[in-house]
Design a protein around this motif. Structure first.
Motif, PDB file in Angstrom:
ATOM      1  N   GLN A 206      41.002  41.154  31.669  1.00  0.00           N
ATOM      2  CA  GLN A 206      40.557  40.079  32.558  1.00  0.00           C
ATOM      3  C   GLN A 206      41.721  39.247  33.082  1.00  0.00           C
ATOM      4  O   GLN A 206      41.706  38.798  34.237  1.00  0.00           O
ATOM      5  CB  GLN A 206      39.560  39.188  31.815  1.00  0.00           C
ATOM      6  N   LEU A 207      42.727  39.039  32.254  1.00  0.00           N
ATOM      7  CA  LEU A 207      43.912  38.325  32.736  1.00  0.00           C
ATOM      8  C   LEU A 207      44.613  39.111  33.833  1.00  0.00           C
ATOM      9  O   LEU A 207      45.043  38.545  34.852  1.00  0.00           O
ATOM     10  CB  LEU A 207      44.866  38.057  31.571  1.00  0.00           C
ATOM     11  N   VAL A 208      44.722  40.406  33.657  1.00  0.00           N
ATOM     12  CA  VAL A 208      45.335  41.263  34.689  1.00  0.00           C
ATOM     13  C   VAL A 208      44.509  41.226  35.968  1.00  0.00           C
ATOM     14  O   VAL A 208      45.045  41.111  37.083  1.00  0.00           O
ATOM     15  CB  VAL A 208      45.478  42.705  34.174  1.00  0.00           C
ATOM     16  N   LEU A 209      43.190  41.283  35.826  1.00  0.00           N
ATOM     17  CA  LEU A 209      42.311  41.264  36.993  1.00  0.00           C
ATOM     18  C   LEU A 209      42.454  39.974  37.783  1.00  0.00           C
ATOM     19  O   LEU A 209      42.579  39.998  39.016  1.00  0.00           O
ATOM     20  CB  LEU A 209      40.861  41.455  36.537  1.00  0.00           C
ATOM     21  N   VAL A 210      42.449  38.854  37.092  1.00  0.00           N
ATOM     22  CA  VAL A 210      42.524  37.560  37.780  1.00  0.00           C
ATOM     23  C   VAL A 210      43.896  37.354  38.418  1.00  0.00           C
ATOM     24  O   VAL A 210      44.010  36.954  39.580  1.00  0.00           O
ATOM     25  CB  VAL A 210      42.212  36.417  36.795  1.00  0.00           C
ATOM     26  N   LEU A 211      44.959  37.652  37.678  1.00  0.00           N
ATOM     27  CA  LEU A 211      46.307  37.379  38.174  1.00  0.00           C
ATOM     28  C   LEU A 211      46.723  38.316  39.299  1.00  0.00           C
ATOM     29  O   LEU A 211      47.532  37.939  40.156  1.00  0.00           O
ATOM     30  CB  LEU A 211      47.316  37.475  37.012  1.00  0.00           C
ATOM     31  N   ARG A 212      46.165  39.513  39.335  1.00  0.00           N
ATOM     32  CA  ARG A 212      46.584  40.485  40.344  1.00  0.00           C
ATOM     33  C   ARG A 212      45.693  40.510  41.576  1.00  0.00           C
ATOM     34  O   ARG A 212      46.164  40.908  42.649  1.00  0.00           O
ATOM     35  CB  ARG A 212      46.619  41.886  39.735  1.00  0.00           C
ATOM     36  N   LEU A 214      43.111  37.854  42.435  1.00  0.00           N
ATOM     37  CA  LEU A 214      42.526  36.609  42.899  1.00  0.00           C
ATOM     38  C   LEU A 214      43.602  35.577  43.205  1.00  0.00           C
ATOM     39  O   LEU A 214      44.640  35.522  42.541  1.00  0.00           O
ATOM     40  CB  LEU A 214      41.564  36.035  41.855  1.00  0.00           C
ATOM     41  N   ASP A 215      43.304  34.755  44.211  1.00  0.00           N
ATOM     42  CA  ASP A 215      44.169  33.614  44.502  1.00  0.00           C
ATOM     43  C   ASP A 215      43.811  32.415  43.626  1.00  0.00           C
ATOM     44  O   ASP A 215      44.656  31.580  43.316  1.00  0.00           O
ATOM     45  CB  ASP A 215      44.041  33.222  45.981  1.00  0.00           C
ATOM     46  N   ASP A 216      42.548  32.348  43.222  1.00  0.00           N
ATOM     47  CA  ASP A 216      42.072  31.260  42.383  1.00  0.00           C
ATOM     48  C   ASP A 216      42.408  31.557  40.923  1.00  0.00           C
ATOM     49  O   ASP A 216      42.141  32.646  40.410  1.00  0.00           O
ATOM     50  CB  ASP A 216      40.557  31.108  42.552  1.00  0.00           C
ATOM     51  N   ARG A 217      43.008  30.587  40.236  1.00  0.00           N
ATOM     52  CA  ARG A 217      43.398  30.763  38.839  1.00  0.00           C
ATOM     53  C   ARG A 217      42.451  30.066  37.862  1.00  0.00           C
ATOM     54  O   ARG A 217      42.665  30.115  36.659  1.00  0.00           O
ATOM     55  CB  ARG A 217      44.828  30.231  38.626  1.00  0.00           C
ATOM     56  N   VAL A 269      31.888  33.605  28.522  1.00  0.00           N
ATOM     57  CA  VAL A 269      31.854  34.911  29.198  1.00  0.00           C
ATOM     58  C   VAL A 269      30.989  34.818  30.448  1.00  0.00           C
ATOM     59  O   VAL A 269      31.358  35.318  31.520  1.00  0.00           O
ATOM     60  CB  VAL A 269      31.320  36.007  28.250  1.00  0.00           C
ATOM     61  N   TYR A 270      29.833  34.160  30.316  1.00  0.00           N
ATOM     62  CA  TYR A 270      28.984  33.959  31.494  1.00  0.00           C
ATOM     63  C   TYR A 270      29.687  33.088  32.526  1.00  0.00           C
ATOM     64  O   TYR A 270      29.664  33.389  33.728  1.00  0.00           O
ATOM     65  CB  TYR A 270      27.660  33.308  31.090  1.00  0.00           C
ATOM     66  N   LYS A 271      30.307  31.997  32.063  1.00  0.00           N
ATOM     67  CA  LYS A 271      30.996  31.087  32.995  1.00  0.00           C
ATOM     68  C   LYS A 271      32.130  31.816  33.709  1.00  0.00           C
ATOM     69  O   LYS A 271      32.334  31.629  34.930  1.00  0.00           O
ATOM     70  CB  LYS A 271      31.551  29.888  32.214  1.00  0.00           C
ATOM     71  N   TYR A 272      32.858  32.642  32.993  1.00  0.00           N
ATOM     72  CA  TYR A 272      33.940  33.411  33.608  1.00  0.00           C
ATOM     73  C   TYR A 272      33.394  34.386  34.633  1.00  0.00           C
ATOM     74  O   TYR A 272      33.920  34.489  35.746  1.00  0.00           O
ATOM     75  CB  TYR A 272      34.729  34.154  32.535  1.00  0.00           C
ATOM     76  N   TRP A 273      32.337  35.108  34.271  1.00  0.00           N
ATOM     77  CA  TRP A 273      31.750  36.062  35.207  1.00  0.00           C
ATOM     78  C   TRP A 273      31.248  35.346  36.459  1.00  0.00           C
ATOM     79  O   TRP A 273      31.439  35.824  37.581  1.00  0.00           O
ATOM     80  CB  TRP A 273      30.607  36.813  34.526  1.00  0.00           C
ATOM     81  N   ASP A 274      30.621  34.199  36.292  1.00  0.00           N
ATOM     82  CA  ASP A 274      30.104  33.444  37.427  1.00  0.00           C
ATOM     83  C   ASP A 274      31.236  32.958  38.319  1.00  0.00           C
ATOM     84  O   ASP A 274      31.160  33.061  39.548  1.00  0.00           O
ATOM     85  CB  ASP A 274      29.278  32.266  36.911  1.00  0.00           C
ATOM     86  N   SER A 275      32.303  32.433  37.714  1.00  0.00           N
ATOM     87  CA  SER A 275      33.436  31.964  38.521  1.00  0.00           C
ATOM     88  C   SER A 275      34.160  33.128  39.182  1.00  0.00           C
ATOM     89  O   SER A 275      34.690  32.990  40.286  1.00  0.00           O
ATOM     90  CB  SER A 275      34.416  31.171  37.642  1.00  0.00           C
ATOM     91  N   LEU A 276      34.156  34.280  38.536  1.00  0.00           N
ATOM     92  CA  LEU A 276      34.811  35.456  39.118  1.00  0.00           C
ATOM     93  C   LEU A 276      34.073  35.927  40.357  1.00  0.00           C
ATOM     94  O   LEU A 276      34.689  36.298  41.370  1.00  0.00           O
ATOM     95  CB  LEU A 276      34.874  36.576  38.090  1.00  0.00           C
ATOM     96  N   THR A 277      32.760  35.917  40.325  1.00  0.00           N
ATOM     97  CA  THR A 277      31.982  36.352  41.484  1.00  0.00           C
ATOM     98  C   THR A 277      32.129  35.391  42.659  1.00  0.00           C
ATOM     99  O   THR A 277      32.004  35.800  43.815  1.00  0.00           O
ATOM    100  CB  THR A 277      30.495  36.462  41.124  1.00  0.00           C
ATOM    101  N   LYS A 278      32.400  34.121  42.366  1.00  0.00           N
ATOM    102  CA  LYS A 278      32.597  33.156  43.446  1.00  0.00           C
ATOM    103  C   LYS A 278      34.004  33.227  44.023  1.00  0.00           C
ATOM    104  O   LYS A 278      34.202  33.029  45.218  1.00  0.00           O
ATOM    105  CB  LYS A 278      32.338  31.740  42.932  1.00  0.00           C
ATOM    106  N   ALA A 279      34.997  33.512  43.162  1.00  0.00           N
ATOM    107  CA  ALA A 279      36.387  33.481  43.610  1.00  0.00           C
ATOM    108  C   ALA A 279      36.857  34.803  44.171  1.00  0.00           C
ATOM    109  O   ALA A 279      37.818  34.856  44.920  1.00  0.00           O
ATOM    110  CB  ALA A 279      37.301  33.086  42.446  1.00  0.00           C
TER     111      ALA A 279
END
Length: 343
Positions: A206-212, A214-217, A269-279
């Motif tokens: 998940q860290l690799v997915l977000v950092l590579r 997404l622009d939102d951290r 985990v839910y909060k991360y998934w929700d923020s990931l779908t928005k970002a």
């Protein structure tokens, strides 16, 4: 059980002396299993003696929270990984439901069926960790999410993991198939090493997915908080359970805080998934179905407005300024400047 037991690979003596795990009454060289040094006091309801009442109540609260999260996930019709993450929450729901009956001893430890339900719970727990790990790769779109291939692989592999762990568990509890409850090394590896590996790989992915991608951290904060809750739960259970139990006069022990922190980790985990779908900028993740329908209506309104404007600004002889109407029919009587000038 003495609290002087040391942590050894493949042995539950140190672990069970500090945390009243579901498997502990079924392991060890004696018939009554491995008992914790300190555990929360029991409460009698009617003629039923309930063990771990606070932890059991927390399991019920966890079921309610999971139902709320499931409803929220189901409402996001177009989010990536929606069906896959739902499977994870369903499995966690089943795990918590079984834990109510096993932690509270509604199914007594002396009962013959306790070992079977404990084996099912252990297998379901490992399968839930595996399901979380597989969900960690959905965002990479290795396989299109929501497709039969993605769902069947997730469900099938989770079922295989749960079945294997469940069989090893019951074999260990019953001293069958060459397994022994006195030396439960295989079960120890699955319950601790396997689950830990699933969590570590999921976090890294998940860290690799977000950092590579997404622009939102901000999703990184969700990962950090979820990891912190999970680690704190393990520490409170295995390092400070006896201390907590003595300090609060046996009203609570480490299992309560372990269940609480695990619930918080699942919520993250839910909060991360929700923020990931928005970002995320992946297809189908920026808007839900209802929002998409509204966008289509707006697009048609804009298109119609542009067409009317083009008709108003068209040169003489075409559109509304000439002898033909909007649908190509000639206007009568003929107007000057249109086709009428030739009559």
């Amino acid at each position: 059980m003495s609290s002087n037991a040391t942590l050894e690979f493949g042995k539950y003596e140190w672990i069970c002396s500090r945390g009243a795990l579901i498997v502990c009454p079924l392991l060890g060289a004696t018939d009554y299993g491995i008992e914790p040094v300190c555990y929360s006091r029991n409460v009698e309801f009617g003629r039923t003696l309930v063990f771990q009442p606070a932890t059991s109540f927390l399991h019920i609260c966890a079921l309610l929270m999971v139902l709320i999260m499931i409803l929220h996930v189901r409402s996001k019709y177009t989010a990536v990984g929606r069906k896959e993450i739902l499977i994870f929450f369903y499995m966690y729901f089943g795990e918590e439901l079984l834990a109510i009956f096993l932690d509270s001893s509604i199914i007594p430890t002396s009962s013959d069926v306790y070992a079977w339900f404990a084996a099912i719970h252990t297998g379901l727990t490992c399968a839930t960790y595996w399901c979380l790990l597989v969900n960690g790769f959905v965002g990479f779109q290795v396989v299109e999410d929501g497709t039969p291939l993605s769902l069947w692989f997730l469900q099938g592999s989770s079922a295989v993991v749960g079945l294997i762990v469940g069989l090893i568990s019951i074999g260990t509890f019953k001293d069958a198939a060459g397994l022994s409850k006195a030396t439960p090394s295989g079960l120890w590896v699955l319950q601790f090493i396997f689950n830990l590996a699933c969590v570590v790989i999921y976090i890294i992915a998940q860290l690799v997915l977000v950092l590579r991608t997404l622009d939102d951290r901000w999703p990184v904060a969700d990962i950090i908080f979820g990891t912190a809750f999970w680690i704190i739960g393990q520490v409170l259970l295995f390092a400070f359970s006896n201390t907590i139990c003595d300090a609060v006069s046996h009203y609570l022990d480490g299992t309560f805080f372990h269940a609480l922190c695990t619930l918080f980790a699942v919520m993250m985990v839910y909060k991360y998934w929700d923020s990931l779908t928005k970002a995320s900028h992946l297809p189908r993740q920026n808007e839900d179905l209802e929002f998409s329908v509204g966008s289509k209506v707006s697009a048609w309104d804009v298109k119609e407005t542009l067409l009317l404007r083009e008709e108003d600004e068209s040169p003489a002889g075409y559109g509304g300024g000439g002898g033909h109407g909007a649908y190509g029919q000639q206007a009568y009587p003929p107007q000057k400047g249109g086709y009428g000038q030739f009559y």
